[in-house]
Design a protein around this motif. Sequence first.
Motif, PDB file in Angstrom:
ATOM      1  N   TYR A 118      -7.901   3.453  -1.064  1.00  0.00           N
ATOM      2  CA  TYR A 118      -8.267   3.580   0.336  1.00  0.00           C
ATOM      3  C   TYR A 118      -8.299   5.009   0.881  1.00  0.00           C
ATOM      4  O   TYR A 118      -7.352   5.783   0.559  1.00  0.00           O
ATOM      5  CB  TYR A 118      -7.432   2.616   1.187  1.00  0.00           C
ATOM      6  CG  TYR A 118      -7.387   1.265   1.018  1.00  0.00           C
ATOM      7  CD1 TYR A 118      -6.695   0.737   0.250  1.00  0.00           C
ATOM      8  CD2 TYR A 118      -8.126   0.332   1.705  1.00  0.00           C
ATOM      9  CE1 TYR A 118      -6.525  -0.518   0.015  1.00  0.00           C
ATOM     10  CE2 TYR A 118      -8.299  -0.830   1.546  1.00  0.00           C
ATOM     11  CZ  TYR A 118      -7.359  -1.481   0.642  1.00  0.00           C
ATOM     12  OH  TYR A 118      -7.248  -2.833   0.333  1.00  0.00           O
ATOM     13  N   ARG A 124       0.900  -1.245   0.100  1.00  0.00           N
ATOM     14  CA  ARG A 124       0.106  -0.124  -0.107  1.00  0.00           C
ATOM     15  C   ARG A 124       0.667   1.114  -0.098  1.00  0.00           C
ATOM     16  O   ARG A 124       1.799   1.331   0.792  1.00  0.00           O
ATOM     17  CB  ARG A 124      -0.905   0.027   1.182  1.00  0.00           C
ATOM     18  CG  ARG A 124      -1.855   1.073   1.219  1.00  0.00           C
ATOM     19  CD  ARG A 124      -3.147   0.603   2.318  1.00  0.00           C
ATOM     20  NE  ARG A 124      -3.615  -0.657   2.252  1.00  0.00           N
ATOM     21  CZ  ARG A 124      -4.588  -0.861   3.169  1.00  0.00           C
ATOM     22  NH1 ARG A 124      -5.076  -0.004   4.039  1.00  0.00           N
ATOM     23  NH2 ARG A 124      -5.132  -2.323   2.940  1.00  0.00           N
ATOM     24  N   TRP A 140      -9.569   3.310   8.500  1.00  0.00           N
ATOM     25  CA  TRP A 140      -9.419   3.135   7.107  1.00  0.00           C
ATOM     26  C   TRP A 140     -10.746   2.611   6.639  1.00  0.00           C
ATOM     27  O   TRP A 140     -11.474   2.003   7.320  1.00  0.00           O
ATOM     28  CB  TRP A 140      -8.371   1.862   6.852  1.00  0.00           C
ATOM     29  CG  TRP A 140      -6.942   2.648   7.047  1.00  0.00           C
ATOM     30  CD1 TRP A 140      -6.340   2.432   8.411  1.00  0.00           C
ATOM     31  CD2 TRP A 140      -6.051   2.766   6.252  1.00  0.00           C
ATOM     32  NE1 TRP A 140      -4.996   3.012   8.147  1.00  0.00           N
ATOM     33  CE2 TRP A 140      -5.187   2.941   6.865  1.00  0.00           C
ATOM     34  CE3 TRP A 140      -6.073   2.861   4.802  1.00  0.00           C
ATOM     35  CZ2 TRP A 140      -3.738   3.382   6.279  1.00  0.00           C
ATOM     36  CZ3 TRP A 140      -4.970   3.404   4.097  1.00  0.00           C
ATOM     37  CH2 TRP A 140      -3.829   3.573   5.185  1.00  0.00           C
ATOM     38  N   GLY A 145     -11.894   0.240   0.856  1.00  0.00           N
ATOM     39  CA  GLY A 145     -11.290   0.304  -0.333  1.00  0.00           C
ATOM     40  C   GLY A 145     -12.250   0.642  -1.651  1.00  0.00           C
ATOM     41  O   GLY A 145     -13.236  -0.069  -1.534  1.00  0.00           O
TER      42      GLY A 145
END
Length: 124
Positions: free
Chosen positions: A95, A45, A114, A117
């Motif tokens: 994300y 990521r 988070w 996505g």
Amino acid sequence: QERPVESGGGLVQAGGSLRLSCVASGPTLGSRAMGWFRQAPGKEREFVAAISWSGEGIQYTSSVQGRFTISRDNWKDTVYLQMNSLKPDDTALYYCAAHRDLWMTDVIDDYIYWGQGNQVTVSS
């Protein structure tokens, strides 16, 4: 647990545009810097862009500088990522994340909430 919610991904041809949105509301997610990250298959990521709570601070990774624009509307608890001149290398799961503080950084561990996505696919 509150978490950011992304939308706006999809399939686009190279050279096209997409706009991602991220809603981050509530006492847990409010008053924080926000960032966008992406993860391509088989890769780690990576940081894409971030914006401070006030919007005065903005940061981009070099590969998207001049093509992507991050912005926010605090009245709507929403952060945006406008992506122009998209390339196949931009294909990834994107994300949205909330920072631990008001000011942004590009350090992934500084982001503590988070989203799930949103897929962006750019065809050649």
